[in-house]
Design an enzyme around this catalytic site. Structure first.
Site, mmCIF file in Angstrom:
data_model
loop_
_atom_site.group_PDB
_atom_site.id
_atom_site.type_symbol
_atom_site.label_atom_id
_atom_site.label_comp_id
_atom_site.label_asym_id
_atom_site.label_seq_id
_atom_site.Cartn_x
_atom_site.Cartn_y
_atom_site.Cartn_z
ATOM 1 N N HIS A 185 -18.736 -3.111 7.404
ATOM 2 C CA HIS A 185 -18.578 -4.488 7.896
ATOM 3 C C HIS A 185 -17.112 -4.879 8.127
ATOM 4 O O HIS A 185 -16.768 -6.061 8.047
ATOM 5 C CB HIS A 185 -19.205 -5.480 6.916
ATOM 6 C CG HIS A 185 -20.701 -5.407 6.858
ATOM 7 N ND1 HIS A 185 -21.503 -5.830 7.890
ATOM 8 C CD2 HIS A 185 -21.534 -4.959 5.878
ATOM 9 C CE1 HIS A 185 -22.779 -5.648 7.548
ATOM 10 N NE2 HIS A 185 -22.811 -5.117 6.354
ATOM 11 N N HIS A 284 -27.291 -1.804 17.859
ATOM 12 C CA HIS A 284 -27.288 -2.726 16.721
ATOM 13 C C HIS A 284 -28.430 -3.719 16.918
ATOM 14 O O HIS A 284 -28.589 -4.281 17.993
ATOM 15 C CB HIS A 284 -25.937 -3.440 16.693
ATOM 16 C CG HIS A 284 -25.779 -4.446 15.612
ATOM 17 N ND1 HIS A 284 -25.880 -5.808 15.827
ATOM 18 C CD2 HIS A 284 -25.494 -4.304 14.297
ATOM 19 C CE1 HIS A 284 -25.658 -6.461 14.699
ATOM 20 N NE2 HIS A 284 -25.434 -5.577 13.758
#
Length: 381
Positions: A185, A284
């Site tokens: 992240h 994603h």
């Protein structure tokens, strides 16, 4: 055939759907959303609708160019996400009008099923062994998990050890024939990423995702050079031009989001660009059913496809699930960790319009939490 109406629906848990109707009665669905900024994207969709109403929905490329490039200010997550959902809906209309799946319009399938992975754990991963085992028992051959929770800007020995230990536990449960990926992240600095990635190599992750923030793309080549582990990135890259520096840096996997990166039209082009760099595509998709359906249409026609993210049962979903808005959820049934090729026209799903209308505007005004490092600087949540 003309576009007569564009509607948007904010539905739980944090999604935005777009419905485009034509004077022939054909309806297309899309999913334009930025997590935590759904209302902002909703406004952008309705601004673009001023251009779309009255237009021929089959002129998909022309509309994409007009919406993306027809005004002075271009790009960014809000505009590209609004365009993405509209683009999905237009492809859905085209497929339904012609009676074929979108992937046939994109050149036809190159495979009959795609591999998918499932998420385990939350933002502060615990009980990794049990969670990984459950997904393996469910038939998944690959999982993804967060590498860490909150972490110092310069990771210390204990923090590095904790990441490696989580990876070790996952590998121990999965054995050598199944895969795991780690999502960083963007929580690591370039220096911390260069320190930790070699320590993960012996555990053979499928890839490590977003080890550094996308705004540091000019340093991504240093991370790639220091890493024996394949590097993936792309969920916060919204166009081919955004993706190009990452490809030039030597990443192994590109991860554009079909609801953020300009929809089916642009992600298809991003996949082709990635192929010229010997880079694989792993879309994603921690979002809803329309985003997943769109991702799969691209996956089935992309030669350099690797694996598909999906959010059924993900820890972020609260108040509704991916399958809740479908007439027939069997289209997303998993078969030994894979999803079989959908044969229905358009996006291959039938949205439960009544369920969507009932849920409209009942979604909480969700905002992503603010994450700070111990030194007060901001990290990705």
């Amino acid at each position: 055939m003309k576009i007569t109406r564009v509607e948007t629906f904010a539905v739980p848990p944090r999604w935005l759907f777009c419905r485009i109707e034509t004077d022939d009665g054909v309806v297309g669905w899309g999913e334009p959303v930025v997590e935590g900024r759904a209302a902002t994207v909703r406004t952008a969709v309705h601004e673009l609708a001023e251009y779309l109403v009255g237009q021929d929905p089959m002129r998909i490329e022309d509309h994409w160019q007009a919406m993306s490039k027809g005004t002075f200010y271009r790009g960014g997550p809000i505009l590209s996400s609004a365009v993405a959902g509209i683009d999905q809906a237009l492809w859905d209309i085209a497929g339904k009008t012609l009676g074929v799946p979108v992937h046939v319009l994109l050149g036809g399938p190159v495979r009959d099923r795609v591999r998918a992975y499932s998420w385990v754990g939350g933002d502060e991963p615990t009980e990794i062994a049990e969670a990984v085992h459950a997904q393996a028992e469910a038939g998944f051959t690959a999982i993804k998990m967060n590498a860490c929770g909150r972490i110092g800007r310069m990771a210390n020995a204990a923090e590095v050890h904790a990441v490696v230990e989580r990876a070790r536990v996952a590998r121990e449960v999965l054995g050598p024939d199944r895969d795991f990926a780690l999502d960083f992240h963007g929580r690591f600095t370039t220096a911390s990423a260069r320190r930790i990635l070699p320590e993960l190599a012996a555990l053979h992750p499928l890839f490590v995702e977003e080890p550094v923030l996308p705004e540091y793309a000019h340093r991504l080549h240093e991370v790639v050079a220091a890493s024996p582990v394949p590097i993936a990135t792309g969920e916060r890259l919204f166009s081919r031009t955004d993706a190009l520096p990452a490809l030039q840096a030597g990443i192994a996997v590109l991860q554009p989001d079909l609801s953020h990166a300009g929809g089916i039209s642009e992600v298809r082009r991003m996949a082709s660009l990635a192929e010229t760099f010997d880079v694989l595509l792993a879309p994603h998709c921690p979002l809803g059913p329309i985003s997943l359906a769109s991702s799969l249409q691209v996956a089935f026609t992309t030669p350099n496809f690797l694996i598909q993210e999906q959010s059924i049962g993900i820890h972020y979903n609260s108040g509704a699930e991916v399958l809740d808005y479908l007439i027939d959820p069997a289209v997303f049934r998993f078969d030994q960790g894979h999803i079989n090729r959908p044969l229905g026209p358009g996006l291959g799903i039938e949205v439960d319009e009544q369920a969507v209308r009932r849920a409209n505007d009942s979604a909480p005004d969700w905002r992503g939490p603010l994450w700070r490092h111990a030194d007060g600087s901001f990290a990705e949540w």
